[in-house]
Scaffold this motif. Structure first.
Motif, short mmCIF file in Angstrom:
data_model
loop_
_atom_site.label_atom_id
_atom_site.label_comp_id
_atom_site.label_asym_id
_atom_site.label_seq_id
_atom_site.Cartn_x
_atom_site.Cartn_y
_atom_site.Cartn_z
N VAL A 68 -12.00 -4.32 4.03
CA VAL A 68 -10.68 -3.74 4.28
C VAL A 68 -10.81 -2.27 4.68
CG1 VAL A 68 -8.44 -3.17 3.26
CG2 VAL A 68 -9.46 -5.40 2.85
N MET A 69 -11.73 -1.54 4.02
CA MET A 69 -11.92 -0.12 4.38
C MET A 69 -12.31 0.00 5.86
SD MET A 69 -11.37 1.78 1.58
CE MET A 69 -12.15 3.37 1.83
N ALA A 70 -13.11 -0.96 6.33
CA ALA A 70 -13.55 -0.91 7.73
C ALA A 70 -12.40 -1.11 8.70
CB ALA A 70 -14.63 -1.98 7.96
N LYS A 71 -11.33 -1.73 8.21
CA LYS A 71 -10.19 -1.98 9.11
C LYS A 71 -9.20 -0.82 9.16
CE LYS A 71 -9.99 -7.00 8.52
NZ LYS A 71 -9.34 -8.02 7.70
N LEU A 72 -9.32 0.11 8.20
CA LEU A 72 -8.26 1.11 8.07
C LEU A 72 -8.03 1.92 9.34
CD1 LEU A 72 -8.77 2.50 4.44
CD2 LEU A 72 -7.37 0.60 5.24
N ASP A 73 -9.14 2.20 10.06
CA ASP A 73 -8.98 3.02 11.27
C ASP A 73 -8.51 2.21 12.46
OD1 ASP A 73 -9.64 5.44 10.13
OD2 ASP A 73 -11.81 5.07 10.35
N VAL A 75 -6.02 -0.13 12.31
CA VAL A 75 -4.62 -0.54 12.25
C VAL A 75 -3.69 0.66 12.45
CG1 VAL A 75 -5.01 -2.57 10.81
CG2 VAL A 75 -4.55 -0.36 9.72
N LEU A 76 -2.57 0.40 13.06
CA LEU A 76 -1.59 1.46 13.29
C LEU A 76 -0.63 1.54 12.12
CD1 LEU A 76 -0.76 0.72 17.03
CD2 LEU A 76 -2.09 2.64 16.11
N PRO A 77 -0.14 2.75 11.83
CA PRO A 77 0.89 2.86 10.80
C PRO A 77 2.09 1.99 11.18
CG PRO A 77 0.14 5.04 11.48
CD PRO A 77 -0.48 4.05 12.42
N PHE A 78 2.67 1.39 10.18
CA PHE A 78 3.84 0.53 10.41
C PHE A 78 5.01 1.35 10.93
CE2 PHE A 78 7.84 -1.27 8.86
CZ PHE A 78 7.76 -2.55 9.37
N ARG A 80 9.13 0.89 11.80
CA ARG A 80 10.28 -0.01 11.78
C ARG A 80 10.67 -0.34 13.21
NH1 ARG A 80 12.35 -0.44 6.75
NH2 ARG A 80 12.23 1.37 5.41
#
Lengths: 213, 182
Positions: A68-73, A75-78, A80
């Motif tokens: 999961v740490m590897a995915k943090l960069d 993914v885009l902030p959510f 609305r």
């Protein structure tokens, strides 16, 4: 002022995630109108948070954290999604099911005084909009299961009381009623029913099944 | 000692304000195994529960800026994320959800301010442990059974009215424990 609210069990089922989609829709729409129930809901969800905190942890797989740490960069902030502007105050949660505002609904007529719009059906549970001109009667009926009715505009009255915008009526089983639209503007309701309505009088008895009630 | 609400809220706020990876790792270590346990309680196979728990924590990272500790504790906020993910994944339905912007002005009847729930979490959990077992059972089933209360009543072999009265009693006790005058 809203006087008719969902009971503890109904709201708790929604907070816990057990409500079926149609029941969740009518409760979410009630919450859009009712600040008091939003505060109740926050407390019920806090119970969920408390239960989560006290659950015995399950073992995560090896390397789950690293994965999961590897995915943090990546993914885009959510964000609305942009919210469509309602022209007549139709709650957004309901708008998504109607596909627009209440004033844009293409009503299907059911006699000269009542009209309706089916929203969706899941199993035996149906969500629909109902509209009656002032004085229109639904017809005396009992219920094969539950019937939840939320007033969106106008109001109606039956032997159990009077209901205005935001009020939620819960009827089930052998309880009989004949809602009549109040004078003034048209009454528009969101109705969620499980099982068939059992009408007692002609022509409702014959007509209701034709319209899927 | 497991981390408590104030500490967890602070970690989440660090994720929100500074994209703090160490804070995220601490939240992951605490919450992911609990979210996985929650999903297993609700009938998810272990592999799906694992995937959804990871997804829930990834959502926490993506949505951290929406977290408001005046409205919910970190645990409560993550509970709602996990609940909605589960409905999406396991029931293949959407969860209709009111949104704050949806608020229709004009209803001030019975209005009460949202309490600062974060600080109350410990009191709430203590109060839950004090409830009589038959009340705890119906509360837990409300969150972990994915069934309507009519069905829960049937499986417990008690009338629906009894389930509802136990819920009411439990809620009254919890509210008292939180110092709510109602």
């Amino acid at each position: 002022m809203i006087r008719h609210h969902p009971d503890e069990a109904l709201l708790l089922a929604y907070a816990g995630g057990a409500s079926d989609e149609a029941t969740a829709l009518i409760l979410a729409t009630h919450l859009a109108y009712c600040q008091a129930c939003r505060a109740r809901m926050a407390k019920l969800e806090a119970i969920g948070g408390g239960l989560l905190q006290d659950l015995a942890p399950a073992q995560m797989s090896q390397g789950a954290l690293d994965a999961v740490m590897a995915k943090l960069d990546t993914v885009l902030p959510f964000e609305r999604p942009p919210r469509p502007v309602s022209r007549d105050g139709t709650p957004d949660v309901l708008r998504r099911y109607i596909g627009g505002d209440l004033e844009q609904v293409r009503w299907r007529s059911m006699g000269s005084r009542l009209s309706y719009l089916p929203l969706f059906r899941r199993g035996s549970v149906t969500a629909r909009l109902l509209r009656g001109v002032p004085g229109a009667e639904t017809g005396m009926h009992r219920h094969g299961g539950q019937e939840y009715t939320l007033v969106l505009k106008g109001g109606f009255t039956d032997a159990t009381g009077s209901y205005g915008p935001g009020d939620l009526q819960v009827m089930e089983g052998e309880l009989r009623h004949n809602p009549v639209a109040d004078p003034g503007e048209d009454c528009i309701n969101l109705a969620v029913t499980s099982g068939r309505l059992k009408f007692e009088t002609l022509p409702h008895k014959i007509l209701a099944p034709l319209f899927g009630f | 000692m497991i981390p408590q609400a104030p500490e967890l809220n602070a970690l989440l706020l660090r994720v929100a304000s500074a994209r703090d990876r160490a804070a995220f790792a601490a939240l992951f270590s605490h919450f992911a195994p609990r979210v996985k346990a929650y999903l297993i309680r609700l009938g998810a196979p272990a592999a799906l529960a694992e995937d959804l728990a990871q997804e829930a924590l990834l959502s926490l990272w993506r949505k951290a800026h929406l977290f408001d500790p005046a409205k919910a504790s970190a645990a409560t906020w993550l509970f709602t994320i996990a609940r909605n993910l589960r409905i999406d994944a396991m029931r293949r339905e959407k969860r209709p959800e009111w949104e704050a912007e949806d608020f229709i002005p004009g209803d001030m009847g019975g209005a009460e301010d949202l309490l600062a729930l974060a600080d109350e979490e410990m009191r709430l959990r203590a109060a839950l442990k004090e409830l009589p077992p038959d009340q705890v059972q119906v509360i837990e089933l409300s969150f972990f059974a994915d069934k309507p209360h009519s069905q829960i009543a049937g499986e417990l072999g008690i009338p629906l009215g009894t389930v509802k009265s136990r819920l009411r009693l439990a809620m009254a006790r919890l509210k008292r424990a939180l110092g709510d005058a109602e």
